[in-house]
Scaffold this motif. Structure first.
Motif, mmCIF file in Angstrom:
data_model
loop_
_atom_site.group_PDB
_atom_site.id
_atom_site.type_symbol
_atom_site.label_atom_id
_atom_site.label_comp_id
_atom_site.label_asym_id
_atom_site.label_seq_id
_atom_site.Cartn_x
_atom_site.Cartn_y
_atom_site.Cartn_z
ATOM 1 N N ILE A 177 0.841 -1.206 0.000
ATOM 2 C CA ILE A 177 0.000 0.000 0.000
ATOM 3 C C ILE A 177 0.871 1.249 0.000
ATOM 4 N N ILE A 178 1.908 1.255 0.826
ATOM 5 C CA ILE A 178 2.809 2.409 0.873
ATOM 6 C C ILE A 178 3.527 2.581 -0.463
ATOM 7 N N LEU A 179 3.957 1.487 -1.051
ATOM 8 C CA LEU A 179 4.619 1.557 -2.353
ATOM 9 C C LEU A 179 3.672 2.109 -3.419
ATOM 10 N N VAL A 187 4.507 10.095 -7.102
ATOM 11 C CA VAL A 187 5.512 10.426 -8.111
ATOM 12 C C VAL A 187 4.844 10.695 -9.456
ATOM 13 N N ILE A 188 3.871 9.877 -9.813
ATOM 14 C CA ILE A 188 3.211 10.030 -11.110
ATOM 15 C C ILE A 188 2.326 11.271 -11.137
#
Length: 122
Positions: free
Chosen positions: A108-110, A117-118
């Motif tokens: 979830i964190i990833l 970032v996107i």
């Protein structure tokens, strides 16, 4: 002649290899999972709190709830993964659930990091 011995399944051999890690490594894994859970549930708790329960007197409540959940996760990791001094924990069903929750929290964190970032921002 067939043998009656049970072959250990892959998940059990994975748990055995995980439990064979040095104690310090298992402590670090428990700490990372605890922090991951805290980070993963914080936005959810914040949204629920701000939408339904916010008052000036209880501003720190979401942080306390998230921190408490992380502390419980660390305690569970200590019991299930690290064990007491001189004791090697054995692979159990609860350890599998603990690892599943920890890995799910990390994913979830990833996913949130990739989204930030996107999309560039919150």
């Amino acid at each position: 002649m067939p043998k009656n011995k049970k072959q250990p399944d892959e998940s059990q051999s994975f748990l055995d290899s995980l439990l064979a890690f040095p104690r310090t490594t298992r402590i670090i894994i428990a700490a990372v999972f605890a922090l991951a859970l805290t980070l993963a549930i914080s936005p959810v708790i914040d949204r629920i709190y701000l939408g339904y329960f916010f008052t000036e007197d209880t501003r720190s409540l979401p942080a306390l709830i998230s921190g408490g959940a992380g502390l419980l996760m660390y305690g569970a990791g200590w019991l299930l993964l690290v064990g007491m001094v001189g004791e090697q924990p054995t692979g159990k069903r609860l350890l599998r659930i603990y690892l599943l929750v920890g890995i799910l929290s990390l994913l979830i964190i990833l996913a949130w990091a990739v989204r930030l970032v996107i999309l560039g921002g919150l």
